[in-house]
Design a protein around this motif. Structure first.
Motif, short mmCIF file in Angstrom:
data_model
loop_
_atom_site.label_atom_id
_atom_site.label_comp_id
_atom_site.label_asym_id
_atom_site.label_seq_id
_atom_site.Cartn_x
_atom_site.Cartn_y
_atom_site.Cartn_z
N PRO A 144 0.78 -1.13 0.15
CA PRO A 144 0.16 -0.09 0.18
C PRO A 144 0.88 1.39 -0.06
O PRO A 144 0.54 2.44 -0.43
N ASP A 145 2.14 1.37 0.66
CA ASP A 145 2.94 2.50 0.49
C ASP A 145 4.06 2.24 -0.11
O ASP A 145 4.91 1.19 0.29
N PRO A 146 4.40 2.68 -1.51
CA PRO A 146 5.52 2.16 -2.23
C PRO A 146 6.93 2.69 -2.00
O PRO A 146 7.82 2.27 -2.31
N ALA A 147 6.61 3.78 -1.00
CA ALA A 147 8.05 4.31 -0.72
C ALA A 147 9.04 3.66 -0.16
O ALA A 147 10.26 3.81 -0.46
N PRO A 148 8.79 2.61 0.91
CA PRO A 148 9.82 1.67 1.31
C PRO A 148 10.31 0.90 0.13
O PRO A 148 11.45 0.52 0.19
N VAL A 149 9.36 0.37 -0.61
CA VAL A 149 9.86 -0.56 -1.62
C VAL A 149 10.95 0.10 -2.64
O VAL A 149 11.91 -0.39 -2.90
N LEU A 150 10.39 1.59 -2.84
CA LEU A 150 11.31 2.20 -3.72
C LEU A 150 12.65 2.54 -3.25
O LEU A 150 13.90 2.55 -3.65
N HIS A 205 5.78 1.57 -12.22
CA HIS A 205 4.63 2.52 -12.06
C HIS A 205 5.25 3.73 -11.34
O HIS A 205 4.78 4.98 -11.72
N HIS A 206 6.50 3.65 -10.65
CA HIS A 206 6.91 4.97 -10.09
C HIS A 206 8.24 5.46 -10.41
O HIS A 206 8.43 6.63 -10.26
N PRO A 217 7.22 -6.22 -1.17
CA PRO A 217 6.81 -5.61 -2.35
C PRO A 217 5.22 -5.78 -2.51
O PRO A 217 4.72 -5.18 -3.40
N TYR A 218 4.36 -6.74 -1.78
CA TYR A 218 3.27 -7.28 -1.98
C TYR A 218 2.50 -7.56 -0.79
O TYR A 218 3.23 -8.02 0.18
N ILE A 219 1.19 -7.49 -0.83
CA ILE A 219 0.54 -7.88 0.49
C ILE A 219 -0.66 -8.80 -0.10
O ILE A 219 -1.04 -8.94 -1.14
#
Length: 288
Positions: free
Chosen positions: A50-56, A87-88, A182-184
């Motif tokens: 849900p929050d891409p920031a930590p993954v990025l 996506h980002h 990266p996913y839930i």
């Protein structure tokens, strides 16, 4: 000349419940082409974090050379890492794959390899069996050849599951774990649909149920616990052919007290699982 009749498929007319989500129609098609009646009941959905920031943040550090090794637990996770960049930060996708090519890749079983092959890459080491204990044993073998102490090891997690045994093993080896999720998993079928499946299992109207992830097992048992259906579920699974796509899922079922009747011998994909179901049901029909 009298035509030779082909033997009927052991799946013909059998009701098989599928908790699968991502490849539900692919799996259903494999079974229906053999004459099975498929009960579609996807128990979980796979979604981006849900929050891409930590993954990025993890991806940028990885691209910059922040990992000496990368442990890949699932092919889905590898696809989601690439999808996050698409996506980002699409300008970094090529750099990500280039860094993968320069990093020692350690896979839990063959599934991450399918994604890597599409990119012209391969894992240098693959755990067999494709389980956490199998992966830990592989890491211990690698440590004996070249100590892992001080090495920065990225770990692509299975959903948000922290995998404590793996983390503890890396700590014991002196490695520095750098995880990414990266996913839930999220609930898919509504509560009433899951309860109806449990009731059908207990009534004996389902011949087999085929699990393809631990998350499906967890959801089914959680609904049973929340709605006082645990005795029904246990009785239903006891009278139903229970299939697992591989040893990780089989272990999750056995940990809950369920008997696993069907599992492919080596290749843990949908086609071998379909054949294993056919073989299991054929053997059941032949039993006295």
């Amino acid at each position: 000349m009298t035509p030779i009749e082909s033997p009927a498929s052991p799946l013909a007319g059998r009701c098989i419940a599928l908790p699968e989500t991502r490849e539900l129609e692919v799996f259903a098609g494999l079974l229906e082409r053999r004459g099975a009646r498929v009960w579609r009941c996807p128990l979980v959905a796979i979604k981006d974090a849900p929050d891409p920031a930590p993954v990025l943040h993890w991806l940028h550090a990885f691209i910059a050379g922040g990992c000496d090794d990368l442990v890949l637990l699932t092919g889905e996770g590898l696809r989601r890492l690439d999808g996050c960049l698409q996506h980002h930060a699409p300008q970094h996708r090529t750099a990500f794959r280039e860094r993968l090519a320069l990093t020692r890749l350690i896979a839990r079983g063959p599934k991450p390899g399918r994604v890597l092959r599409d990119w012209g890459l391969k894992a240098q080491h693959v755990a067999d069996p494709a389980t956490t204990p199998g992966l830990i044993a592989l890491l211990q073998q690698l440590d004996a050849q070249q100590p892992l102490r001080g090495r920065r090891i990225g770990v692509q997690r299975y959903g948000t599951e922290p995998n404590r045994p793996l983390s503890d093993a890396l700590t014991a080896l002196g490695a520095r774990e750098q995880p990414v999720a990266p996913y839930i998993y999220a609930d898919a079928a509504d509560q009433q649909a899951v309860q109806a499946l449990i009731a059908a299992l207990a009534a004996g109207t389902v011949d087999a149920i085929a699990f393809t992830s631990m998350a499906q097992v967890d959801r089914l048992y959680r609904v049973a616990e929340d709605h006082d259906q645990m005795p029904l579920l246990q009785a239903g699974l006891a009278r139903t052919q229970v299939a697992a796509v591989g040893p990780v899922v089989a272990d999750a079922l056995r940990a809950r007290g369920a008997q696993v009747d069907v599992m492919p011998g080596q290749s843990w994909y949908l086609k071998p699982l379909t054949q294993a179901l056919a073989d299991g049901l054929q053997g059941l029909s032949a039993a006295p």
